[in-house]
Design a protein around this motif. Sequence first.
Motif, short mmCIF file in Angstrom:
data_model
loop_
_atom_site.label_atom_id
_atom_site.label_comp_id
_atom_site.label_asym_id
_atom_site.label_seq_id
_atom_site.Cartn_x
_atom_site.Cartn_y
_atom_site.Cartn_z
N TYR A 1 4.14 5.99 -4.45
CA TYR A 1 3.20 5.22 -5.25
C TYR A 1 2.65 4.05 -4.45
O TYR A 1 1.44 3.78 -4.47
CB TYR A 1 3.90 4.70 -6.52
CG TYR A 1 3.00 3.87 -7.42
CD1 TYR A 1 2.13 4.47 -8.31
CD2 TYR A 1 3.03 2.47 -7.34
CE1 TYR A 1 1.29 3.71 -9.10
CE2 TYR A 1 2.20 1.69 -8.15
CZ TYR A 1 1.34 2.33 -9.03
OH TYR A 1 0.50 1.57 -9.83
N ARG A 2 3.51 3.38 -3.70
CA ARG A 2 3.08 2.25 -2.87
C ARG A 2 2.11 2.72 -1.79
O ARG A 2 1.11 2.04 -1.50
CB ARG A 2 4.31 1.58 -2.25
CG ARG A 2 4.00 0.41 -1.36
CD ARG A 2 5.29 -0.28 -0.91
NE ARG A 2 5.65 -1.37 -1.80
CZ ARG A 2 6.79 -2.05 -1.72
NH1 ARG A 2 7.71 -1.70 -0.85
NH2 ARG A 2 7.03 -3.06 -2.53
N GLN A 3 2.37 3.89 -1.21
CA GLN A 3 1.47 4.44 -0.20
C GLN A 3 0.11 4.75 -0.80
O GLN A 3 -0.92 4.52 -0.17
CB GLN A 3 2.10 5.71 0.41
CG GLN A 3 1.31 6.31 1.55
CD GLN A 3 1.14 5.35 2.73
OE1 GLN A 3 2.06 4.59 3.05
NE2 GLN A 3 -0.03 5.37 3.36
N ARG A 4 0.10 5.27 -2.03
CA ARG A 4 -1.17 5.55 -2.71
C ARG A 4 -1.98 4.26 -2.88
O ARG A 4 -3.21 4.27 -2.73
CB ARG A 4 -0.88 6.14 -4.10
CG ARG A 4 -0.44 7.59 -4.10
CD ARG A 4 -1.65 8.53 -4.08
NE ARG A 4 -1.23 9.91 -4.21
CZ ARG A 4 -1.13 10.56 -5.35
NH1 ARG A 4 -1.40 9.94 -6.48
NH2 ARG A 4 -0.78 11.82 -5.37
N LEU A 5 -1.31 3.18 -3.20
CA LEU A 5 -1.99 1.89 -3.37
C LEU A 5 -2.65 1.46 -2.05
O LEU A 5 -3.80 0.97 -2.03
CB LEU A 5 -1.01 0.81 -3.82
CG LEU A 5 -0.46 0.94 -5.24
CD1 LEU A 5 0.60 -0.15 -5.49
CD2 LEU A 5 -1.56 0.82 -6.27
N VAL A 6 -1.95 1.65 -0.94
CA VAL A 6 -2.48 1.29 0.38
C VAL A 6 -3.70 2.14 0.68
O VAL A 6 -4.73 1.63 1.18
CB VAL A 6 -1.40 1.49 1.46
CG1 VAL A 6 -2.01 1.28 2.84
CG2 VAL A 6 -0.25 0.53 1.25
N GLU A 7 -3.61 3.45 0.39
CA GLU A 7 -4.73 4.35 0.67
C GLU A 7 -5.95 4.00 -0.17
O GLU A 7 -7.09 4.06 0.32
CB GLU A 7 -4.30 5.79 0.38
CG GLU A 7 -3.24 6.31 1.36
CD GLU A 7 -2.71 7.66 0.95
OE1 GLU A 7 -3.09 8.17 -0.13
OE2 GLU A 7 -1.85 8.22 1.66
N MET A 8 -5.73 3.63 -1.41
CA MET A 8 -6.85 3.27 -2.30
C MET A 8 -7.56 2.01 -1.81
O MET A 8 -8.78 1.89 -1.91
CB MET A 8 -6.34 3.07 -3.72
CG MET A 8 -5.91 4.37 -4.41
SD MET A 8 -5.11 4.09 -6.01
CE MET A 8 -6.46 3.35 -6.92
N LYS A 9 -6.80 1.07 -1.27
CA LYS A 9 -7.40 -0.17 -0.77
C LYS A 9 -8.19 0.05 0.50
O LYS A 9 -9.16 -0.66 0.79
CB LYS A 9 -6.30 -1.21 -0.52
CG LYS A 9 -5.69 -1.78 -1.79
CD LYS A 9 -4.61 -2.81 -1.47
CE LYS A 9 -4.00 -3.37 -2.74
NZ LYS A 9 -2.94 -4.35 -2.45
N SER A 10 -7.77 1.04 1.30
CA SER A 10 -8.43 1.28 2.58
C SER A 10 -9.70 2.13 2.43
O SER A 10 -10.47 2.28 3.36
CB SER A 10 -7.47 1.98 3.54
OG SER A 10 -7.08 3.24 3.03
N GLU A 11 -9.89 2.73 1.28
CA GLU A 11 -11.06 3.59 1.07
C GLU A 11 -12.33 2.77 0.91
O GLU A 11 -12.31 1.68 0.37
CB GLU A 11 -10.84 4.45 -0.17
CG GLU A 11 -9.80 5.54 0.02
CD GLU A 11 -9.61 6.38 -1.23
OE1 GLU A 11 -10.25 6.06 -2.27
OE2 GLU A 11 -8.83 7.33 -1.23
#
Length: 394
Positions: free
Chosen positions: A384-394
Amino acid sequence: MKSILIVDDEEVIRNGIRRTIQKQFPKHRIHLAGSPEEAVDALRHHHMDIVLTDILMPGMTGLEFMAILRRHYPHIKAVVISAHSEFAYAQEAVRLGAKDYLLKPIGKDRLIELIANIGEEIDRENKRTLETQLMKSNLNYLREAVFQRLASGLDLGRFDITSFIERYPSFHLVMVRMDSDKKLTLEHFMIENVLSELIEMHGDGFVVSIDNLSLLSLVKLRAGVELEELVGELRTHLKSYLKRVPFKVLSSELLHDLRAIPNELQRMRQASVSKEYEHYDSGGDTAIEVALQYMKMHYHEELSLEKTASVVFLNPVYFSQLFKQKTGQGFKEYVIHLRMEQAKQLLQNAQLKLADIAERIGYQDVRHFTQIFRKKFELTPTEYRQRLVEMKSE
């Protein structure tokens, strides 16, 4: 010498009235009660001649308390004390048999005069009616004792119940059962009083206690009165009076034989097991709102259903049923929901370790926290934390 009970939730008022009376009438016995519960307990253990009661108290108003006095202790002379001068209060107090209506602050001279006058009235009445009252009281106790033995299926021996049969050739049984872990003395009196008054309004009969949680009544209705009418009124009154104590009302078909009472009572008890307790929205909503606020503040602690139920003074079983009814979720399910939503917020902080997050939301075991999180969101906390990082980098 008279016995006087002073009922007021303000200690200063209670003690002030006591001092005034004792100074002028040193031989009178004075009893104090700070609540309706204490007052009922005092009445059960001591003979009282006079009761002075506040009109507004938590749990039961002075007028409701007077209704109990009129039903169970008709010999007692009641005086209502109030800070309100509204005519409606005084009118209702008089209807319930109040000897007088005193406004706060109470004048000492007026109080002394009133106690003296009531004392003289009691002395006159005692000479005329003591024997009659004792006979009537004994007959009532005898009738109820016979009924209790009948209901329990016990042998009546040589006792002749012909007059009993003639008075009640046909009748209904109505049972009220409460649910609570605490002693329900006050609630017991409330039910007995309400049910007795309804029976008197709609026909003939009486109420007896089965145990601390149950009362049983025999009801002979007047022609044209349906049992559903009485039961409906009973439920309405009990929802108002019992506040947070769950209850259920059961009734029988029309019976024509006193010997059928034990079997019918057994049937009603069996039916009681599957019948749900009455829920009342106003009290229930308030209790659940308080419980939800408490849970939001303490979700990170060891939060049990029993502890939360005790916070809102409800039986755990009843609280569990009411909680699901009001929220649509079970207690444990809701606690998990609170914790997981908070976990999602904390996971946004990359500096926090999973062990810290687990501890902050009430889990000492990181593995257990991870399992619950994955079950609810189909992702591990790390994913879940990794998903948050990916969403911010998009």
